[in-house]
Design an enzyme around this catalytic site. Structure first.
Site, PDB file in Angstrom:
ATOM      1  N   LYS A  22       0.852  -1.200   0.000  1.00 29.01           N
ATOM      2  CA  LYS A  22       0.000   0.000   0.000  1.00 29.01           C
ATOM      3  C   LYS A  22       0.890   1.253   0.000  1.00 29.01           C
ATOM      4  CE  LYS A  22      -1.632   1.618   4.047  1.00 29.01           C
ATOM      5  NZ  LYS A  22      -1.281   3.039   4.297  1.00 29.01           N
ATOM      6  N   ASN A  23       1.909   1.264   0.863  1.00 31.72           N
ATOM      7  CA  ASN A  23       2.694   2.493   1.054  1.00 31.72           C
ATOM      8  C   ASN A  23       3.690   2.738  -0.063  1.00 31.72           C
ATOM      9  OD1 ASN A  23       1.193   2.895   3.284  1.00 31.72           O
ATOM     10  ND2 ASN A  23       2.772   2.287   4.745  1.00 31.72           N
ATOM     11  N   ARG A  92      -5.050  10.060   4.419  1.00 30.04           N
ATOM     12  CA  ARG A  92      -3.977  10.953   4.872  1.00 30.04           C
ATOM     13  C   ARG A  92      -2.935  11.143   3.766  1.00 30.04           C
ATOM     14  NH1 ARG A  92      -0.704  14.377   7.726  1.00 30.04           N
ATOM     15  NH2 ARG A  92       1.373  13.844   7.039  1.00 30.04           N
ATOM     16  N   CYS A 116      -4.529  11.966  11.530  1.00 28.06           N
ATOM     17  CA  CYS A 116      -5.102  10.623  11.345  1.00 28.06           C
ATOM     18  C   CYS A 116      -5.353  10.104  12.755  1.00 28.06           C
ATOM     19  CB  CYS A 116      -4.054   9.778  10.629  1.00 28.06           C
ATOM     20  SG  CYS A 116      -4.665   8.134  10.302  1.00 28.06           S
ATOM     21  N   ARG A 121       0.059  14.483  12.844  1.00 26.98           N
ATOM     22  CA  ARG A 121       0.595  14.304  11.485  1.00 26.98           C
ATOM     23  C   ARG A 121       0.667  15.633  10.723  1.00 26.98           C
ATOM     24  NH1 ARG A 121      -1.505   8.681   9.152  1.00 26.98           N
ATOM     25  NH2 ARG A 121       0.476   8.813   8.050  1.00 26.98           N
ATOM     26  N   PRO A 122       1.458  16.564  11.230  1.00 25.53           N
ATOM     27  CA  PRO A 122       1.630  17.850  10.532  1.00 25.53           C
ATOM     28  C   PRO A 122       2.292  17.637   9.174  1.00 25.53           C
ATOM     29  CG  PRO A 122       3.265  17.592  12.271  1.00 25.53           C
ATOM     30  CD  PRO A 122       2.308  16.456  12.423  1.00 25.53           C
ATOM     31  N   ILE A 123       2.276  18.688   8.337  1.00 26.18           N
ATOM     32  CA  ILE A 123       2.930  18.578   7.019  1.00 26.18           C
ATOM     33  C   ILE A 123       3.959  19.690   6.830  1.00 26.18           C
ATOM     34  CG2 ILE A 123       0.996  17.363   5.922  1.00 26.18           C
ATOM     35  CD1 ILE A 123       0.211  20.062   4.647  1.00 26.18           C
ATOM     36  N   ASP A 124       4.494  20.195   7.943  1.00 27.85           N
ATOM     37  CA  ASP A 124       5.483  21.288   7.853  1.00 27.85           C
ATOM     38  C   ASP A 124       6.697  20.902   7.008  1.00 27.85           C
ATOM     39  OD1 ASP A 124       5.737  19.515  10.131  1.00 27.85           O
ATOM     40  OD2 ASP A 124       7.507  20.661  10.659  1.00 27.85           O
ATOM     41  N   LEU A 125       7.131  19.659   7.094  1.00 29.10           N
ATOM     42  CA  LEU A 125       8.323  19.234   6.326  1.00 29.10           C
ATOM     43  C   LEU A 125       7.992  19.162   4.828  1.00 29.10           C
ATOM     44  CD1 LEU A 125       9.694  16.465   8.719  1.00 29.10           C
ATOM     45  CD2 LEU A 125      10.445  18.851   8.534  1.00 29.10           C
ATOM     46  N   ASP A 306       4.624   0.665  11.870  1.00 27.61           N
ATOM     47  CA  ASP A 306       3.383   0.040  11.400  1.00 27.61           C
ATOM     48  C   ASP A 306       3.228  -1.389  11.908  1.00 27.61           C
ATOM     49  OD1 ASP A 306       3.498   1.647   8.131  1.00 27.61           O
ATOM     50  OD2 ASP A 306       2.936   2.376  10.111  1.00 27.61           O
ATOM     51  N   ARG A 398      -8.456  -0.377   4.640  1.00 27.37           N
ATOM     52  CA  ARG A 398      -7.564   0.594   3.986  1.00 27.37           C
ATOM     53  C   ARG A 398      -6.259  -0.068   3.572  1.00 27.37           C
ATOM     54  NH1 ARG A 398      -6.006   5.007   7.579  1.00 27.37           N
ATOM     55  NH2 ARG A 398      -4.624   5.273   5.796  1.00 27.37           N
TER      56      ARG A 398
HETATM   57  C1  EPZ Z   1       4.153   6.945   6.084  1.00 23.82           C
HETATM   58  O1  EPZ Z   1       3.367   7.955   6.684  1.00 23.82           O
HETATM   59  C2  EPZ Z   1       3.272   5.712   6.014  1.00 23.82           C
HETATM   60  N1  EPZ Z   1       2.100   5.989   5.181  1.00 23.82           N
HETATM   61  C3  EPZ Z   1       2.822   5.322   7.417  1.00 23.82           C
HETATM   62  O2  EPZ Z   1       2.063   4.128   7.311  1.00 23.82           O
HETATM   63  C4  EPZ Z   1       4.063   5.042   8.255  1.00 23.82           C
HETATM   64  O3  EPZ Z   1       3.666   4.756   9.592  1.00 23.82           O
HETATM   65  C5  EPZ Z   1       4.983   6.273   8.255  1.00 23.82           C
HETATM   66  O4  EPZ Z   1       5.312   6.641   6.899  1.00 23.82           O
HETATM   67  C6  EPZ Z   1       6.279   6.020   9.002  1.00 23.82           C
HETATM   68  O5  EPZ Z   1       6.934   4.930   8.453  1.00 23.82           O
HETATM   69  C7  EPZ Z   1       2.227   5.948   3.841  1.00 23.82           C
HETATM   70  O6  EPZ Z   1       3.300   5.723   3.319  1.00 23.82           O
HETATM   71  C8  EPZ Z   1       0.991   6.191   3.044  1.00 23.82           C
HETATM   72  P1  EPZ Z   1       6.156  10.332   8.230  1.00 23.82           P
HETATM   73  P2  EPZ Z   1       3.896   9.487   6.737  1.00 23.82           P
HETATM   74  O7  EPZ Z   1       6.007  11.587   7.470  1.00 23.82           O
HETATM   75  O8  EPZ Z   1       4.620   9.782   5.494  1.00 23.82           O
HETATM   76  C9  EPZ Z   1       6.177  13.582  11.667  1.00 23.82           C
HETATM   77  C10 EPZ Z   1       0.233   2.707   7.702  1.00 23.82           C
HETATM   78  O9  EPZ Z   1      -0.218   2.196   8.739  1.00 23.82           O
HETATM   79  N2  EPZ Z   1       6.057  14.567  10.583  1.00 23.82           N
HETATM   80  O10 EPZ Z   1       7.394   9.527   8.080  1.00 23.82           O
HETATM   81  O11 EPZ Z   1       2.758  10.346   7.117  1.00 23.82           O
HETATM   82  C11 EPZ Z   1       4.873  12.788  11.826  1.00 23.82           C
HETATM   83  O12 EPZ Z   1       3.958  13.499  12.621  1.00 23.82           O
HETATM   84  C12 EPZ Z   1       0.675   4.157   7.703  1.00 23.82           C
HETATM   85  O13 EPZ Z   1       0.378   2.106   6.606  1.00 23.82           O
HETATM   86  C13 EPZ Z   1       6.164  15.916  10.891  1.00 23.82           C
HETATM   87  O14 EPZ Z   1       6.344  16.294  12.055  1.00 23.82           O
HETATM   88  O15 EPZ Z   1       4.919   9.390   7.956  1.00 23.82           O
HETATM   89  C14 EPZ Z   1       5.341  11.529  12.494  1.00 23.82           C
HETATM   90  O16 EPZ Z   1       5.466  11.765  13.886  1.00 23.82           O
HETATM   91  C15 EPZ Z   1       0.440   4.843   9.038  1.00 23.82           C
HETATM   92  N3  EPZ Z   1       6.054  16.828   9.895  1.00 23.82           N
HETATM   93  C16 EPZ Z   1       6.737  11.312  11.893  1.00 23.82           C
HETATM   94  O17 EPZ Z   1       7.131  12.569  11.331  1.00 23.82           O
HETATM   95  C17 EPZ Z   1       5.862  16.461   8.589  1.00 23.82           C
HETATM   96  O18 EPZ Z   1       5.793  17.346   7.711  1.00 23.82           O
HETATM   97  C18 EPZ Z   1       6.759  10.252  10.784  1.00 23.82           C
HETATM   98  O19 EPZ Z   1       5.886  10.670   9.783  1.00 23.82           O
HETATM   99  C19 EPZ Z   1       5.760  15.082   8.291  1.00 23.82           C
HETATM  100  C20 EPZ Z   1       5.870  14.149   9.301  1.00 23.82           C
END
Ligand code: EPZ
Length: 418
Positions: A22-23, A92, A116, A121-125, A306, A398
């Site tokens: 999926k990811n 998300r 979620c 799950r902010p998107i600042d990065l 996960d 999902r």
């Molecule tokens: C991906 O989510 C996966 N989803 C998630 O899988 C997975 O848990 C996660 O990566 C970590 O491996 C998909 O690929 C669709 P991150 P993503 O950005 O990209 C913080 C599942 O169950 N963060 O690596 O959203 C965030 O809050 C799902 O299949 C910021 O602070 O994960 C978190 O604490 C759940 N600012 C950490 O980073 C940002 O701009 C990791 O998030 C982005 C993230």
């Protein structure tokens, strides 16, 4: 509310071919919007998240045909750059379209995806990486209005955290930018490598995928290609745990054991016999599992967040006490109160859970709090004495393709109700 009804206590045994990731498929489907022509993606699982992604592609003007696990996307005449709120809220990871839309249309209007069930799950990065590439980003009451005044310019992007989604967005927005982009502290997950393999097949020039520094040399255009998505490592781990918690014997095909380098040793620590032959992983479980001393979630190649909830279900029925630390998401223990309803003995403090293994869990009515938490409750139901009803299957659907039929093929007694 749809539910899984499980009669526990049966040994999960047999062999199963594991679905595509999926990811991995979600960002790759988004990436097809960057390609002008017909992309063919194989091994695409049928999930509510992939269905949502296909709806977004169609909304952007792509034509999309699904033939079994193959999806054909023709983006030749696509001109869209907006994703309506209802589609954004379905999933998300819709935010990963941002880089692809900006890369092609030089503008984008999306609503912020929102948190979620597992955290803010902010998107600042994500937004930082867009701005580094020359994108104007205006946040306006839940809407993100982006445009590129001149051209997307390659730049250095240094992440404070190796965010998977932000790394994907930076790659998608930079593949056709002017000049070279260097992404520092990039995510190293296998899904990043798969995305870059797809893009390089389309003519992109990306190096370092899977490492902490990824270099993207911008190219003028991307040409369509055919690609087969990697296997889902988290679904693989989930089915292995189904065998582990029921004293079973499962063989999973079409897997990539290398992607589970932080997972398989823990199953062995729990007393399972794990053997790998080519793309098949076989697990034979003992009658009672040993405890796993510590499970600490980390970015890849560390233990995957996960798999934390599924492993928590395993820890509930192991001999002894184990500690689980969730370092990635701040609210990813919502399955624990539900496991306690089934007789589990777990104490939590912040991001730490201490699990004291019990002889047996007991069937109960529980509610799936999120995707992987729901999977954990199904696993608990497989080993529990009596009947377990796991409500809210929409979260589980999902990420797990045809879960109940696959588990029935492995000797489980599970039905979908409603
Ligand atoms: C991906 O989510 C996966 N989803 C998630 O899988 C997975 O848990 C996660 O990566 C970590 O491996 C998909 O690929 C669709 P991150 P993503 O950005 O990209 C913080 C599942 O169950 N963060 O690596 O959203 C965030 O809050 C799902 O299949 C910021 O602070 O994960 C978190 O604490 C759940 N600012 C950490 O980073 C940002 O701009 C990791 O998030 C982005 C993230």
């Amino acid at each position: 509310m749809s539910a899984f009804v499980i009669n526990g206590g049966r040994r999960i045994s047999g062999s199963l071919r594991v679905q595509g990731s999926k990811n991995s498929v979600l960002p790759i489907l988004a990436a097809t919007f960057l390609v002008c022509g017909k992309s063919i993606i194989h091994n695409c699982p049928t999930l509510s998240d992939t269905n949502s992604t296909i709806r977004i592609l169609k909304n952007l003007g792509c034509s999309v045909i699904r033939e079994g696990s193959t999806v054909i996307i023709d983006s030749s005449t696509a001109q869209g750059y907006e994703i309506p709120d209802d589609l954004m809220r379905e999933m998300r990871s819709s935010v990963v379209f941002l880089g692809a839309i900006i890369g092609r249309m030089k503008k984008a209007v999306i609503s912020s995806p929102g948190g979620c069930e597992i955290g803010l799950r902010p998107i600042d990065l994500h937004l930082y990486s867009m701005r580094q590439l020359g994108v104007n980003v205006n946040e306006d009451y839940g809407k993100l209005v982006c445009d590129v005044p001149k051209k997307l310019e390659g730049n250095r992007i240094t992440f404070s955290f190796p965010s998977v989604g932000a790394t994907e967005n930076a790659i998608l927005a930079s593949v056709t930018a002017n000049g070279t982009t260097v992404i520092v502290n990039a995510a190293r997950e296998p899904e990043i490598i798969d995305l870059c393999n797809f893009l390089n097949k389309c003519g992109a020039k990306i190096s370092g995928a899977g490492e902490s520094v990824i270099t993207v040399e911008g190219v003028e255009t991307l040409k369509p290609c055919e690609h087969s998505v990697i296997c889902d490592r988290i679904v693989t781990a989930t089915y292995l745990i189904a065998g582990a918690v029921t004293g079973g014997d499962v063989s999973l095909e079409n897997t990539n054991p290398v992607h589970l380098q932080a997972v398989l040793p823990l199953l062995e620590e729990a007393g399972c016999n794990v053997s790998v032959r080519c793309k098949t992983i076989r697990l034979k479980a003992p009658l009672r599992l040993n405890r796993i001393d510590k499970i600490i979630t980390q970015p890849y190649p560390g233990f995957p967040t996960d798999a934390q909830a599924p492993f928590t279900a395993l820890a509930c029925v192991a001999k002894g006490t184990g500690v689980i630390v969730e370092n990635i998401f701040e609210s990813r223990f919502k399955h624990i109160p539900e496991l306690i309803r089934m007789g589990a003995s777990i104490k939590t403090e912040g991001r730490v859970a201490v699990v004291e293994g019990v002889e047996r869990l007991y069937g109960a009515e529980v509610v799936s709090p999120d995707l992987r938490g729901g999977a954990a409750l199904v696993l608990a139901g497989l080993t529990a004495m009596g009947t377990t009803v796991v409500n809210n299957t929409k979260f589980i659907d999902r990420g797990y393709e045809d879960l109940e039929n696959n588990l029935c093929m492995l000797n489980a007694d599970i039905k979908r109700r409603g």
